[in-house]
Design a protein around this motif. Structure first.
Motif, PDB file in Angstrom:
ATOM      1  N   PHE A 102      31.322  38.519  53.774  1.00 27.82           N
ATOM      2  CA  PHE A 102      30.243  38.794  52.822  1.00 27.82           C
ATOM      3  C   PHE A 102      30.254  37.760  51.700  1.00 27.82           C
ATOM      4  N   LYS A 103      31.423  37.469  51.174  1.00 28.27           N
ATOM      5  CA  LYS A 103      31.543  36.465  50.113  1.00 28.27           C
ATOM      6  C   LYS A 103      31.064  35.104  50.618  1.00 28.27           C
ATOM      7  N   GLN A 104      31.457  34.761  51.839  1.00 22.68           N
ATOM      8  CA  GLN A 104      31.045  33.484  52.428  1.00 22.68           C
ATOM      9  C   GLN A 104      29.528  33.447  52.627  1.00 22.68           C
ATOM     10  N   ALA A 105      28.940  34.553  53.035  1.00 18.91           N
ATOM     11  CA  ALA A 105      27.480  34.615  53.229  1.00 18.91           C
ATOM     12  C   ALA A 105      26.748  34.404  51.902  1.00 18.91           C
ATOM     13  N   ILE A 106      27.299  34.933  50.828  1.00 20.55           N
ATOM     14  CA  ILE A 106      26.684  34.743  49.504  1.00 20.55           C
ATOM     15  C   ILE A 106      26.746  33.270  49.110  1.00 20.55           C
ATOM     16  N   VAL A 107      27.898  32.653  49.292  1.00 22.27           N
ATOM     17  CA  VAL A 107      28.068  31.234  48.939  1.00 22.27           C
ATOM     18  C   VAL A 107      27.117  30.371  49.765  1.00 22.27           C
ATOM     19  N   GLU A 108      27.029  30.643  51.054  1.00 21.44           N
ATOM     20  CA  GLU A 108      26.134  29.865  51.922  1.00 21.44           C
ATOM     21  C   GLU A 108      24.668  30.039  51.524  1.00 21.44           C
ATOM     22  N   ALA A 109      24.284  31.261  51.200  1.00 16.95           N
ATOM     23  CA  ALA A 109      22.898  31.513  50.797  1.00 16.95           C
ATOM     24  C   ALA A 109      22.578  30.763  49.502  1.00 16.95           C
ATOM     25  N   ALA A 129      23.641  42.055  52.202  1.00 23.47           N
ATOM     26  CA  ALA A 129      24.531  43.165  52.558  1.00 23.47           C
ATOM     27  C   ALA A 129      23.884  44.065  53.616  1.00 23.47           C
ATOM     28  N   LYS A 130      22.592  44.322  53.448  1.00 29.44           N
ATOM     29  CA  LYS A 130      21.895  45.217  54.372  1.00 29.44           C
ATOM     30  C   LYS A 130      21.677  44.569  55.736  1.00 29.44           C
ATOM     31  N   GLU A 131      21.184  43.334  55.747  1.00 30.47           N
ATOM     32  CA  GLU A 131      20.826  42.686  57.002  1.00 30.47           C
ATOM     33  C   GLU A 131      22.035  42.238  57.817  1.00 30.47           C
ATOM     34  N   GLN A 132      23.046  41.713  57.148  1.00 33.15           N
ATOM     35  CA  GLN A 132      24.173  41.133  57.882  1.00 33.15           C
ATOM     36  C   GLN A 132      25.369  42.077  58.035  1.00 33.15           C
ATOM     37  N   PHE A 133      25.501  43.068  57.120  1.00 36.19           N
ATOM     38  CA  PHE A 133      26.699  43.901  57.134  1.00 36.19           C
ATOM     39  C   PHE A 133      26.388  45.394  57.192  1.00 36.19           C
ATOM     40  N   ASN A 134      25.118  45.745  57.358  1.00 41.10           N
ATOM     41  CA  ASN A 134      24.698  47.134  57.474  1.00 41.10           C
ATOM     42  C   ASN A 134      25.225  47.995  56.318  1.00 41.10           C
ATOM     43  N   ALA A 135      25.229  47.423  55.118  1.00 40.74           N
ATOM     44  CA  ALA A 135      25.677  48.126  53.911  1.00 40.74           C
ATOM     45  C   ALA A 135      24.485  48.197  52.967  1.00 40.74           C
ATOM     46  N   LYS A 159      33.728  56.128  49.058  1.00 43.84           N
ATOM     47  CA  LYS A 159      34.229  54.930  49.718  1.00 43.84           C
ATOM     48  C   LYS A 159      33.152  53.845  49.680  1.00 43.84           C
ATOM     49  N   SER A 160      33.577  52.611  49.731  1.00 45.09           N
ATOM     50  CA  SER A 160      32.675  51.473  49.700  1.00 45.09           C
ATOM     51  C   SER A 160      31.808  51.441  50.952  1.00 45.09           C
ATOM     52  N   LEU A 161      30.566  51.052  50.790  1.00 44.25           N
ATOM     53  CA  LEU A 161      29.664  50.895  51.927  1.00 44.25           C
ATOM     54  C   LEU A 161      30.017  49.642  52.726  1.00 44.25           C
ATOM     55  N   LEU A 162      30.636  48.687  52.058  1.00 46.51           N
ATOM     56  CA  LEU A 162      31.043  47.440  52.694  1.00 46.51           C
ATOM     57  C   LEU A 162      32.468  47.613  53.206  1.00 46.51           C
ATOM     58  N   ALA A 163      32.643  47.472  54.502  1.00 49.38           N
ATOM     59  CA  ALA A 163      33.966  47.642  55.099  1.00 49.38           C
ATOM     60  C   ALA A 163      34.927  46.589  54.563  1.00 49.38           C
ATOM     61  N   ARG A 175      19.166  30.566  41.420  1.00 52.04           N
ATOM     62  CA  ARG A 175      20.352  31.319  41.815  1.00 52.04           C
ATOM     63  C   ARG A 175      19.939  32.586  42.539  1.00 52.04           C
ATOM     64  N   LEU A 176      20.885  33.149  43.259  1.00 51.14           N
ATOM     65  CA  LEU A 176      20.635  34.400  43.955  1.00 51.14           C
ATOM     66  C   LEU A 176      20.539  35.531  42.949  1.00 51.14           C
ATOM     67  N   THR A 177      19.678  36.457  43.222  1.00 47.61           N
ATOM     68  CA  THR A 177      19.555  37.643  42.378  1.00 47.61           C
ATOM     69  C   THR A 177      20.292  38.800  43.056  1.00 47.61           C
ATOM     70  N   ALA A 178      20.462  39.890  42.323  1.00 51.54           N
ATOM     71  CA  ALA A 178      21.097  41.079  42.892  1.00 51.54           C
ATOM     72  C   ALA A 178      20.286  41.575  44.089  1.00 51.54           C
ATOM     73  N   LYS A 179      18.982  41.442  44.016  1.00 52.25           N
ATOM     74  CA  LYS A 179      18.114  41.858  45.122  1.00 52.25           C
ATOM     75  C   LYS A 179      18.395  41.014  46.370  1.00 52.25           C
ATOM     76  N   ASP A 180      18.590  39.711  46.174  1.00 51.14           N
ATOM     77  CA  ASP A 180      18.901  38.822  47.295  1.00 51.14           C
ATOM     78  C   ASP A 180      20.233  39.202  47.940  1.00 51.14           C
ATOM     79  N   ILE A 181      21.229  39.492  47.111  1.00 49.65           N
ATOM     80  CA  ILE A 181      22.559  39.826  47.620  1.00 49.65           C
ATOM     81  C   ILE A 181      22.535  41.190  48.321  1.00 49.65           C
ATOM     82  N   ALA A 182      21.770  42.132  47.780  1.00 56.23           N
ATOM     83  CA  ALA A 182      21.625  43.435  48.426  1.00 56.23           C
ATOM     84  C   ALA A 182      20.986  43.270  49.805  1.00 56.23           C
ATOM     85  N   GLN A 183      20.054  42.346  49.921  1.00 61.76           N
ATOM     86  CA  GLN A 183      19.394  42.075  51.205  1.00 61.76           C
ATOM     87  C   GLN A 183      20.398  41.510  52.211  1.00 61.76           C
TER      88      GLN A 183
END
Length: 101
Positions: free
Chosen positions: A27-34, A52-58, A16-20, A42-50
């Protein structure tokens, strides 16, 4: 209910997905805002993973971000970045006066 039709009512197999599901749109909105706050580059995969972890506990690895982005319908293609101090007027004047062959 039992029988072959009960298969359609059962939850899917596999990991199952870690992201509910409820967190996908935020999550999509947080990426756009960042990306908008970044001001260049541009955002890197590392930035997006951060995010997911900090804001969505994924807890995703940067490598796992690519299939996640595809699954939630976000394209990894981004516009060419522009330096924050770039002057569009100077750039346009250069294009008009430069020799391009």
């Amino acid at each position: 209910m039992h029988g072959i039709t009960s298969v359609y009512d059962a939850a899917g197999r596999g990991r199952k997905s870690l992201l509910a599901e409820k967190d996908i749109e935020p999550f999509k909105q947080a990426i756009v805002e960042a990306q908008q706050q970044r001001g260049g580059g541009r955002l890197t995969a590392k930035d997006i993973a951060q995010i997911a972890k900090e804001q969505f506990n994924a807890n995703y690895t940067p490598k796992a971000i690519y299939p996640l982005m595809k699954r939630i319908g976000m394209s990894w293609v981004s516009a060419r970045s522009q330096h924050p101090k770039a002057d569009p007027k100077v750039m346009e004047a250069y294009k008009k006066t430069s020799l391009s062959r």
